[in-house]
Design a protein around this motif. Structure first.
Motif, PDB file in Angstrom:
ATOM      1  N   LEU A  61      35.322  75.793  21.057  1.00  0.00           N
ATOM      2  CA  LEU A  61      36.263  76.613  21.567  1.00  0.00           C
ATOM      3  C   LEU A  61      36.421  75.928  22.787  1.00  0.00           C
ATOM      4  O   LEU A  61      37.688  76.093  23.663  1.00  0.00           O
ATOM      5  CB  LEU A  61      35.546  78.078  21.834  1.00  0.00           C
ATOM      6  N   ASP A  62      35.397  75.478  23.734  1.00  0.00           N
ATOM      7  CA  ASP A  62      35.647  74.821  24.965  1.00  0.00           C
ATOM      8  C   ASP A  62      36.531  73.582  24.872  1.00  0.00           C
ATOM      9  O   ASP A  62      36.097  72.386  25.257  1.00  0.00           O
ATOM     10  CB  ASP A  62      34.212  74.609  25.670  1.00  0.00           C
ATOM     11  N   THR A  63      37.697  73.544  24.754  1.00  0.00           N
ATOM     12  CA  THR A  63      38.649  72.361  24.485  1.00  0.00           C
ATOM     13  C   THR A  63      38.951  71.697  25.767  1.00  0.00           C
ATOM     14  O   THR A  63      39.255  70.343  25.673  1.00  0.00           O
ATOM     15  CB  THR A  63      39.872  72.895  23.947  1.00  0.00           C
ATOM     16  N   ASN A  64      38.949  72.380  26.743  1.00  0.00           N
ATOM     17  CA  ASN A  64      39.053  71.545  28.042  1.00  0.00           C
ATOM     18  C   ASN A  64      37.928  70.887  28.806  1.00  0.00           C
ATOM     19  O   ASN A  64      37.669  70.584  29.959  1.00  0.00           O
ATOM     20  CB  ASN A  64      39.750  72.584  29.184  1.00  0.00           C
ATOM     21  N   LYS A  65      36.698  71.362  27.888  1.00  0.00           N
ATOM     22  CA  LYS A  65      35.303  70.780  28.311  1.00  0.00           C
ATOM     23  C   LYS A  65      34.888  71.143  29.790  1.00  0.00           C
ATOM     24  O   LYS A  65      34.187  70.690  30.598  1.00  0.00           O
ATOM     25  CB  LYS A  65      35.339  69.257  28.424  1.00  0.00           C
ATOM     26  N   SER A  66      35.172  72.651  30.173  1.00  0.00           N
ATOM     27  CA  SER A  66      34.749  73.169  31.467  1.00  0.00           C
ATOM     28  C   SER A  66      33.420  73.905  31.494  1.00  0.00           C
ATOM     29  O   SER A  66      32.921  74.451  32.294  1.00  0.00           O
ATOM     30  CB  SER A  66      35.949  74.330  31.865  1.00  0.00           C
ATOM     31  N   ASN A  67      32.688  73.757  30.223  1.00  0.00           N
ATOM     32  CA  ASN A  67      31.427  74.390  29.842  1.00  0.00           C
ATOM     33  C   ASN A  67      31.741  76.111  29.967  1.00  0.00           C
ATOM     34  O   ASN A  67      30.541  76.811  30.364  1.00  0.00           O
ATOM     35  CB  ASN A  67      30.411  73.851  31.002  1.00  0.00           C
ATOM     36  N   SER A  68      32.798  76.447  29.526  1.00  0.00           N
ATOM     37  CA  SER A  68      33.097  77.737  29.658  1.00  0.00           C
ATOM     38  C   SER A  68      34.126  78.065  28.750  1.00  0.00           C
ATOM     39  O   SER A  68      34.957  77.166  28.565  1.00  0.00           O
ATOM     40  CB  SER A  68      33.271  78.564  30.844  1.00  0.00           C
ATOM     41  N   VAL A  69      34.194  79.430  28.107  1.00  0.00           N
ATOM     42  CA  VAL A  69      35.394  79.868  27.462  1.00  0.00           C
ATOM     43  C   VAL A  69      36.194  80.760  27.991  1.00  0.00           C
ATOM     44  O   VAL A  69      35.822  81.704  28.546  1.00  0.00           O
ATOM     45  CB  VAL A  69      34.823  80.247  25.974  1.00  0.00           C
ATOM     46  N   SER A  72      42.411  81.830  26.982  1.00  0.00           N
ATOM     47  CA  SER A  72      43.240  81.226  26.183  1.00  0.00           C
ATOM     48  C   SER A  72      42.343  80.397  24.902  1.00  0.00           C
ATOM     49  O   SER A  72      42.742  80.293  23.626  1.00  0.00           O
ATOM     50  CB  SER A  72      44.164  80.209  26.744  1.00  0.00           C
ATOM     51  N   GLU A  73      41.174  79.979  25.268  1.00  0.00           N
ATOM     52  CA  GLU A  73      40.381  79.435  24.592  1.00  0.00           C
ATOM     53  C   GLU A  73      39.910  80.388  23.313  1.00  0.00           C
ATOM     54  O   GLU A  73      39.495  80.194  22.306  1.00  0.00           O
ATOM     55  CB  GLU A  73      39.217  78.514  25.259  1.00  0.00           C
ATOM     56  N   PHE A  74      39.627  81.574  23.972  1.00  0.00           N
ATOM     57  CA  PHE A  74      39.133  82.636  23.217  1.00  0.00           C
ATOM     58  C   PHE A  74      40.230  83.169  22.241  1.00  0.00           C
ATOM     59  O   PHE A  74      39.879  83.486  20.862  1.00  0.00           O
ATOM     60  CB  PHE A  74      38.700  83.982  23.942  1.00  0.00           C
TER      61      PHE A  74
END
Ligand SMILES: [Ca+2]
Length: 93
Positions: A61-69, A72-74
């Motif tokens: 889910l964490d497509t931008n690799k920010s270590n959080s969802v 928009s990812e949800f």
């Protein structure tokens, strides 16, 4: 409100309910995602005690690799699941 508007409002309030539990109120950390999956999806995506599966879902889910969802990812998860449900029910006819 129309049904679609209600569905959108519910997605936003559900996300916020879990995202605001700790830390950044706009994003889900792994613990918050785990709770959301357990409470809202039951065993649909994974077993509650399957740590490896939760790790994998979080990473996917964490497509931008920010270590959080973030929201928009949800929403991409919801879109994907809704599409799968749609395909499932239309193929049954
Ligand atoms: Ca992210």
């Amino acid at each position: 409100m129309t049904d679609i508007q209600k569905a959108m409002a519910l997605l936003i309030t559900s996300f916020t309910k879990y995202a605001s539990k700790e830390g950044d109120k706009e994003t889900l950390n792994k613990e918050e995602l785990k709770e959301l999956l357990q409470n809202e999806f039951g065993d649909l995506l994974c077993k509650a005690d399957d740590k490896a599966a939760i790790d994998r879902i979080f990473k996917d889910l964490d497509t931008n690799k920010s270590n959080s969802v973030d929201f928009s990812e949800f929403v991409s998860l919801i879109c994907c699941l809704t599409q799968m449900c749609h395909d499932y029910f239309t193929s049954k006819k």
